[in-house]
Design a protein around this motif. Sequence first.
Motif, mmCIF file in Angstrom:
data_model
loop_
_atom_site.group_PDB
_atom_site.id
_atom_site.type_symbol
_atom_site.label_atom_id
_atom_site.label_comp_id
_atom_site.label_asym_id
_atom_site.label_seq_id
_atom_site.Cartn_x
_atom_site.Cartn_y
_atom_site.Cartn_z
ATOM 1 N N PRO A 231 0.804 -1.224 0.000
ATOM 2 C CA PRO A 231 0.000 0.000 0.000
ATOM 3 C C PRO A 231 0.839 1.278 0.000
ATOM 4 C CG PRO A 231 0.224 -0.773 2.229
ATOM 5 C CD PRO A 231 1.045 -1.713 1.370
ATOM 6 N N VAL A 232 2.116 1.178 -0.349
ATOM 7 C CA VAL A 232 3.043 2.302 -0.210
ATOM 8 C C VAL A 232 2.768 3.363 -1.279
ATOM 9 C CG1 VAL A 232 5.460 2.968 -0.114
ATOM 10 C CG2 VAL A 232 4.757 0.728 0.753
ATOM 11 N N ARG A 233 2.590 4.593 -0.832
ATOM 12 C CA ARG A 233 2.335 5.687 -1.770
ATOM 13 C C ARG A 233 3.606 6.170 -2.456
ATOM 14 N NH1 ARG A 233 -1.462 7.378 2.206
ATOM 15 N NH2 ARG A 233 -3.558 7.743 1.343
ATOM 16 N N TRP A 234 4.691 6.279 -1.681
ATOM 17 C CA TRP A 234 5.860 6.978 -2.208
ATOM 18 C C TRP A 234 7.138 6.253 -1.776
ATOM 19 C CZ3 TRP A 234 6.403 10.224 -5.997
ATOM 20 C CH2 TRP A 234 7.584 10.947 -6.141
ATOM 21 N N THR A 235 7.745 5.591 -2.712
ATOM 22 C CA THR A 235 9.007 4.898 -2.453
ATOM 23 C C THR A 235 9.676 4.682 -3.788
ATOM 24 O OG1 THR A 235 10.028 2.942 -1.442
ATOM 25 C CG2 THR A 235 7.993 2.597 -2.653
ATOM 26 N N SER A 236 10.938 4.341 -3.754
ATOM 27 C CA SER A 236 11.626 4.035 -5.000
ATOM 28 C C SER A 236 11.037 2.753 -5.593
ATOM 29 C CB SER A 236 13.126 3.880 -4.728
ATOM 30 O OG SER A 236 13.797 3.439 -5.876
ATOM 31 N N LEU A 237 11.276 1.660 -4.947
ATOM 32 C CA LEU A 237 10.643 0.368 -5.245
ATOM 33 C C LEU A 237 10.996 -0.556 -4.094
ATOM 34 C CD1 LEU A 237 9.068 -1.550 -7.088
ATOM 35 C CD2 LEU A 237 11.217 -2.154 -8.203
ATOM 36 N N GLY A 238 9.999 -0.913 -3.300
ATOM 37 C CA GLY A 238 10.270 -1.745 -2.137
ATOM 38 C C GLY A 238 10.838 -3.096 -2.535
ATOM 39 N N LEU A 239 12.027 -3.418 -2.020
ATOM 40 C CA LEU A 239 12.610 -4.721 -2.332
ATOM 41 C C LEU A 239 11.757 -5.855 -1.799
ATOM 42 C CD1 LEU A 239 16.454 -4.186 -1.988
ATOM 43 C CD2 LEU A 239 15.257 -5.246 -3.905
ATOM 44 N N SER A 240 10.995 -5.602 -0.748
ATOM 45 C CA SER A 240 10.112 -6.652 -0.237
ATOM 46 C C SER A 240 9.068 -7.040 -1.270
ATOM 47 C CB SER A 240 9.430 -6.183 1.047
ATOM 48 O OG SER A 240 8.699 -4.989 0.832
ATOM 49 N N LEU A 241 8.664 -6.094 -2.115
ATOM 50 C CA LEU A 241 7.732 -6.406 -3.197
ATOM 51 C C LEU A 241 8.358 -7.399 -4.178
ATOM 52 C CD1 LEU A 241 5.182 -5.874 -4.962
ATOM 53 C CD2 LEU A 241 6.405 -3.923 -5.927
ATOM 54 N N LEU A 242 9.611 -7.151 -4.551
ATOM 55 C CA LEU A 242 10.300 -8.061 -5.474
ATOM 56 C C LEU A 242 10.572 -9.408 -4.813
ATOM 57 C CD1 LEU A 242 12.859 -5.609 -7.117
ATOM 58 C CD2 LEU A 242 10.535 -6.191 -7.850
ATOM 59 N N GLU A 243 10.870 -9.397 -3.529
ATOM 60 C CA GLU A 243 11.091 -10.656 -2.817
ATOM 61 C C GLU A 243 9.808 -11.467 -2.754
ATOM 62 O OE1 GLU A 243 12.616 -9.145 0.825
ATOM 63 O OE2 GLU A 243 14.647 -8.847 0.044
ATOM 64 N N VAL A 252 -0.889 -7.303 -4.691
ATOM 65 C CA VAL A 252 -1.926 -6.267 -4.747
ATOM 66 C C VAL A 252 -1.248 -4.988 -4.278
ATOM 67 C CG1 VAL A 252 -4.118 -5.458 -3.817
ATOM 68 C CG2 VAL A 252 -3.806 -7.890 -4.347
ATOM 69 N N ALA A 253 -1.144 -4.008 -5.190
ATOM 70 C CA ALA A 253 -0.297 -2.853 -4.891
ATOM 71 C C ALA A 253 -0.877 -1.568 -5.450
ATOM 72 C CB ALA A 253 1.107 -3.073 -5.471
ATOM 73 N N LEU A 254 -0.553 -0.471 -4.771
ATOM 74 C CA LEU A 254 -0.863 0.843 -5.320
ATOM 75 C C LEU A 254 -0.058 1.051 -6.601
ATOM 76 C CD1 LEU A 254 -0.966 3.289 -2.261
ATOM 77 C CD2 LEU A 254 -2.864 2.652 -3.753
ATOM 78 N N ALA A 255 -0.703 1.585 -7.612
ATOM 79 C CA ALA A 255 -0.053 1.819 -8.899
ATOM 80 C C ALA A 255 0.709 3.135 -8.853
ATOM 81 C CB ALA A 255 -1.086 1.821 -10.017
ATOM 82 N N THR A 256 1.737 3.156 -8.023
ATOM 83 C CA THR A 256 2.538 4.362 -7.839
ATOM 84 C C THR A 256 4.012 4.029 -8.010
ATOM 85 O OG1 THR A 256 2.613 3.969 -5.444
ATOM 86 C CG2 THR A 256 0.879 5.419 -6.270
ATOM 87 N N THR A 257 4.792 5.047 -8.218
ATOM 88 C CA THR A 257 6.246 4.975 -8.415
ATOM 89 C C THR A 257 6.600 3.825 -9.378
ATOM 90 O OG1 THR A 257 6.692 3.671 -6.394
ATOM 91 C CG2 THR A 257 6.629 6.043 -6.173
ATOM 92 N N GLU A 258 7.615 3.016 -9.062
ATOM 93 C CA GLU A 258 8.100 2.007 -10.008
ATOM 94 C C GLU A 258 7.295 0.718 -9.999
ATOM 95 O OE1 GLU A 258 11.376 0.982 -12.830
ATOM 96 O OE2 GLU A 258 10.496 2.825 -12.029
ATOM 97 N N ALA A 259 6.323 0.592 -9.100
ATOM 98 C CA ALA A 259 5.528 -0.638 -9.038
ATOM 99 C C ALA A 259 4.829 -0.925 -10.356
ATOM 100 C CB ALA A 259 4.504 -0.547 -7.909
ATOM 101 N N VAL A 260 4.457 0.122 -11.085
ATOM 102 C CA VAL A 260 3.742 -0.083 -12.347
ATOM 103 C C VAL A 260 4.639 -0.734 -13.396
ATOM 104 C CG1 VAL A 260 2.136 1.793 -11.937
ATOM 105 C CG2 VAL A 260 4.274 2.273 -13.114
ATOM 106 N N GLU A 261 5.959 -0.620 -13.240
ATOM 107 C CA GLU A 261 6.903 -1.272 -14.142
ATOM 108 C C GLU A 261 7.247 -2.676 -13.658
ATOM 109 O OE1 GLU A 261 8.492 -0.370 -16.971
ATOM 110 O OE2 GLU A 261 7.476 1.545 -17.187
ATOM 111 N N ALA A 262 7.245 -2.867 -12.348
ATOM 112 C CA ALA A 262 7.737 -4.117 -11.772
ATOM 113 C C ALA A 262 6.719 -5.244 -11.820
ATOM 114 C CB ALA A 262 8.173 -3.884 -10.320
ATOM 115 N N VAL A 263 5.436 -4.910 -11.721
ATOM 116 C CA VAL A 263 4.397 -5.936 -11.641
ATOM 117 C C VAL A 263 3.631 -5.973 -12.969
ATOM 118 C CG1 VAL A 263 2.408 -6.788 -10.364
ATOM 119 C CG2 VAL A 263 4.187 -5.480 -9.171
#
Length: 324
Positions: A231-243, A252-263
């Motif tokens: 649910p992170v609004r503002w971050t570079s890209l949480g490594l926990s997401l990639l892990e 299930v993630a907010l479509a913000t920052t680099e998450a839209v590229e990673a998922v």
Amino acid sequence: MNVLIWHVHGSWTTAFVQGPHTYLVPVLPDRGPDGLGRARTYPWPDSVAEVPPERLRDAPVDLVVLQRPHEARLAERWLGGRRPGRDVPAVYVEHNAPDGHVPRTRHPCADQDDLAGVVLVHVTHFNRLFWDAGRAPATVIEHGVVDPGHRWTGELDRAAVVVNEPLRRGRTTGTDLLPALSEAVPLDVFGMRTAGLAARLGVPGDRIRGQDLPQDRLHAAMARRRLYLHPVRWTSLGLSLLEAMHLGMPVVALATTEAVEAVPPGAGVLSTRPEALAHAARSFRHDRAAAAAAGARARRAALDRYGLKRFLDDWERLMVEVTR
């Protein structure tokens, strides 16, 4: 090659030190932020050596990896006057998205003489886009993750959330969104200083459970949960997401920052609407087969884009270029 690097970001450094070099990590008696030494809950190879500052004065150092603005002067003092970027090759790794007045945020490498001649390395393209680096030479080397294996079981119909200090960081990490999301799926929030989270948010303890787990137990705990919620609004890209993706968890993630590229599509659900995230979380909670399928796609995508070999190869090319 002897690489001087501070232990600042445990997950990122764990991937970085898997390379073919000797990594010199400063250590101080108090093991404070400037001398944390080797990680204790991450698996680091024997090629990582703890070095007290007095031994760095005459140490052969081929590359300095800076991660915080003050490290340039610290390195110059500890290296006996050798200045990073001038007397010894250096790069500056930017882990974070800019804070403050974001459109006008200047990176330290853009204005500080201490960082002249230092190559700026962003960990996401989002970072590079949003930081104003001025004339500083900048590039991007995307994250790499040491593969924990496909460990997802999803046996618990709860969502895993990984965030450090969720109460202090508040809206930045989407902590304010957790009460409503916990109505769709119970949440287990892993990270530092999560104790008392439910009570502070005014939510029953069975809906939001804070758990401060050491890193060596985190992946096993995450993998038992049905899905990963970001649910992170503002971050570079949480490594926990990639892990989580490497573990085979649906996202299930907010479509913000680099998450839209990673998922990528099919690996989970991204949206800027919290109610859409709640709907997706509820669906995965009640459809374990769909969660398994999405998690498998997430793992394939993570291995393709954020695999350790690609990460180390990218870094090797840059290190050769910077030190030749």
